[in-house]
Design an enzyme around this catalytic site. Sequence first.
Site: not given
Length: 255
Positions: A66, A112, A115, A135
Amino acid sequence: MQIENIQFEQEGTIMYITINREKYLNALNKKTILELNHVLSLCESDDSIRVLIITGSGDKAFVAGADIKEFASFNRREGTELSRFGHELLFDKIATYTKPVIAAINGYALGGGLELALAAQIRIASNNAKMGQPEVTLGVIPGYGGTQRLTQLVGKGKAMELILTGEMISANEALKIGMVNYVVSQEDLMLKAIEIANKIAANSPRAVRKSIQAINATYGNIGLLKEIELFGSCFGTEEFQEGVTAFLEKRKPNF
């Protein structure tokens, strides 16, 4: 909607979607998520499209995570909304999509980015790809489905190891533990994705759609809702501030 961060083109029954932020290693920001949602919605209503292939621009990254600068100052409420926003507009949308999505992982797939690949129905990685959920090094947890979908793919023990250490693994290791379906050379990545897409596209669209629904019925959404809550609870803490500050300053965090 004005599309700036992705490229998309249909060839035959396949829609090719490329996240085009190579300068930022294709990091997902809010605008990119909105653009992807828009294109996915367009494709869903087009019966001529049978399969989607998602990849990243360049040869370094699929999606390297992200865009941390966007949420570095978020509080708990904002962090929770960030996770819910991503789930609803992109990650859950892909996971429950009515057409198969193939992730062609052409480099780093972190946070992300991993993911996003996990949400796809099939994952193919180039042999230079690196994958991980780092993370915890930022003082947060995976917030876009990683705690659930990674566990479903590789099992509880390996998911615990990858998420709690935050370490990256190679494409071959990802294949070994079942995170990806295939590993091929960089040159053959799209060829393999197209090969699988064409096999799927030759089948009954209704049967393919129903198969996705039936397989997804195995997994509930209680875990995803808990992930959103716990992800948000990490924001605004001293550890979160240290984690994101260290990342932006390109140093190791001191937890």
